[in-house]
Design an enzyme around this catalytic site. Structure first.
Site, PDB file in Angstrom:
ATOM      1  N   HIS A   1      31.228  39.407  41.275  1.00  0.00           N
ATOM      2  CA  HIS A   1      31.203  39.086  42.694  1.00  0.00           C
ATOM      3  C   HIS A   1      30.641  40.251  43.494  1.00  0.00           C
ATOM      4  CE1 HIS A   1      34.154  35.469  42.861  1.00  0.00           C
ATOM      5  NE2 HIS A   1      33.112  35.264  42.075  1.00  0.00           N
TER       6      HIS A   1
ATOM      7  N   GLU B   1      31.747  41.846  46.145  1.00  0.00           N
ATOM      8  CA  GLU B   1      32.721  42.891  46.474  1.00  0.00           C
ATOM      9  C   GLU B   1      33.061  43.708  45.231  1.00  0.00           C
ATOM     10  OE1 GLU B   1      32.834  39.584  46.889  1.00  0.00           O
ATOM     11  OE2 GLU B   1      34.289  39.047  48.420  1.00  0.00           O
TER      12      GLU B   1
ATOM     13  N   CYS C   1      37.532  36.449  47.405  1.00  0.00           N
ATOM     14  CA  CYS C   1      38.183  35.366  46.672  1.00  0.00           C
ATOM     15  C   CYS C   1      39.626  35.723  46.355  1.00  0.00           C
ATOM     16  CB  CYS C   1      37.416  35.072  45.380  1.00  0.00           C
ATOM     17  SG  CYS C   1      37.376  36.424  44.193  1.00  0.00           S
TER      18      CYS C   1
ATOM     19  N   CYS D   1      38.839  39.181  43.918  1.00  0.00           N
ATOM     20  CA  CYS D   1      38.506  40.389  44.677  1.00  0.00           C
ATOM     21  C   CYS D   1      39.648  40.826  45.593  1.00  0.00           C
ATOM     22  CB  CYS D   1      37.215  40.186  45.457  1.00  0.00           C
ATOM     23  SG  CYS D   1      35.800  39.907  44.374  1.00  0.00           S
TER      24      CYS D   1
HETATM   25  N1  LIG Z   1      33.814  36.324  48.335  1.00  0.00           N
HETATM   26  C1  LIG Z   1      33.088  35.889  47.279  1.00  0.00           C
HETATM   27  N2  LIG Z   1      32.169  36.725  46.722  1.00  0.00           N
HETATM   28  C2  LIG Z   1      31.369  36.321  45.695  1.00  0.00           C
HETATM   29  O1  LIG Z   1      30.528  37.100  45.225  1.00  0.00           O
HETATM   30  C3  LIG Z   1      31.518  34.978  45.169  1.00  0.00           C
HETATM   31  N3  LIG Z   1      30.706  34.531  44.149  1.00  0.00           N
HETATM   32  C4  LIG Z   1      32.524  34.168  45.735  1.00  0.00           C
HETATM   33  N4  LIG Z   1      32.758  32.923  45.215  1.00  0.00           N
HETATM   34  C5  LIG Z   1      34.086  32.322  45.329  1.00  0.00           C
HETATM   35  C6  LIG Z   1      34.237  31.091  44.424  1.00  0.00           C
HETATM   36  O2  LIG Z   1      35.559  30.635  44.552  1.00  0.00           O
HETATM   37  C7  LIG Z   1      33.977  31.427  42.941  1.00  0.00           C
HETATM   38  O3  LIG Z   1      32.658  31.836  42.768  1.00  0.00           O
HETATM   39  C8  LIG Z   1      34.251  30.171  42.081  1.00  0.00           C
HETATM   40  O4  LIG Z   1      35.643  29.924  42.077  1.00  0.00           O
HETATM   41  C9  LIG Z   1      33.782  30.360  40.628  1.00  0.00           C
HETATM   42  O5  LIG Z   1      34.414  31.472  40.028  1.00  0.00           O
HETATM   43  P1  LIG Z   1      33.472  32.624  39.391  1.00  0.00           P
HETATM   44  O6  LIG Z   1      32.599  33.148  40.533  1.00  0.00           O
HETATM   45  O7  LIG Z   1      32.673  31.953  38.320  1.00  0.00           O
HETATM   46  O8  LIG Z   1      34.431  33.671  38.876  1.00  0.00           O
HETATM   47  N5  LIG Z   1      33.284  34.625  46.791  1.00  0.00           N
HETATM   48 ZN   LIG Z   2      35.525  37.662  44.450  1.00  0.00          ZN
END
Ligand SMILES: Nc1nc(=O)c(N)c(NC[C@H](O)[C@H](O)[C@H](O)COP(=O)(O)O)[nH]1
Ligand SMILES: [Zn+2]
Length: 168
Positions: free
Chosen positions: A54, A56, A91, A101
């Site tokens: 992610h 963050e 998240c 995060c």
């Molecule tokens: N704040 C935040 N920064 C990120 O870089 C990102 N990709 C998400 N995304 C949140 C979303 O809830 C998740 O991307 C899905 O739940 C899938 O989970 P994964 O990413 O595969 O671990 N949220």
């Molecule tokens: Zn996250």
């Protein structure tokens, strides 16, 4: 001041644009900042580092790498007035099961170190993958203030959902 918040959120948005589109996540950008000196500690975007990362998480990992410490211990190396700008709220649950995060941010408060004091957020997380994100309350419980930076919502969501089914 407010214009600074806009400038840093714009920078975070520019990071998000570097993220490869993927139907199972959002394209997010983040900036880790020492607000005492206005020195940028790290930038990050979704999937920048290997391992389904992610935005963050990438900021914390990159800064930890630069300091020669593990990401789980990065709180000990963060300056006293560290803040995080992120286009989408951190998240609180990930469909992949990877460490959220919010937990990584809370973990920076350790051994008396203040860690990340404030999180500046461009948008709330859409309920697409894990329903309502309740991470703001968890951050507040641990003394991390969440502050909305309005004005970029449409751009942020357009970038975040590029590559999703049915998005033009
Ligand atoms: N704040 C935040 N920064 C990120 O870089 C990102 N990709 C998400 N995304 C949140 C979303 O809830 C998740 O991307 C899905 O739940 C899938 O989970 P994964 O990413 O595969 O671990 N949220
Ligand atoms: Zn996250």
């Amino acid at each position: 001041g407010p214009s600074d918040h806009h400038a840093y959120m714009r920078l975070a948005l520019q990071q998000a644009e570097k993220s490869p589109s993927k139907p199972s996540n959002f394209r997010v950008g983040a900036v880790l900042l020492d607000s005492g000196s206005n020195h940028i500690l790290a930038t990050g975007f979704t999937l920048e580092l290997p391992g389904n990362t992610h935005a963050e998480q990438c900021c914390l990992q990159k800064y930890a790498d630069a300091q020669g410490v593990k990401e789980e211990n990065v709180g000990q190396s963060l300056p006293d007035q560290t803040v995080l700008y992120t286009t989408m709220e951190p998240c609180n649950l990930r469909a992949s099961g990877n460490r959220p995060c919010v937990d990584r941010i809370v973990r920076t408060k350790t051994l008396g170190r203040p860690g990340i004091q404030k999180v500046y957020v461009g948008v709330k997380e859409p309920e697409t993958f894990v329903g309502e994100n309740k991470g703001r309350a968890k951050l507040a419980e641990h003394g991390v203030e969440s502050i909305s930076v309005p004005g970029f919502e449409d751009e942020i969501l357009k970038i975040a959902t590029a590559g999703h089914q049915g998005v033009q």
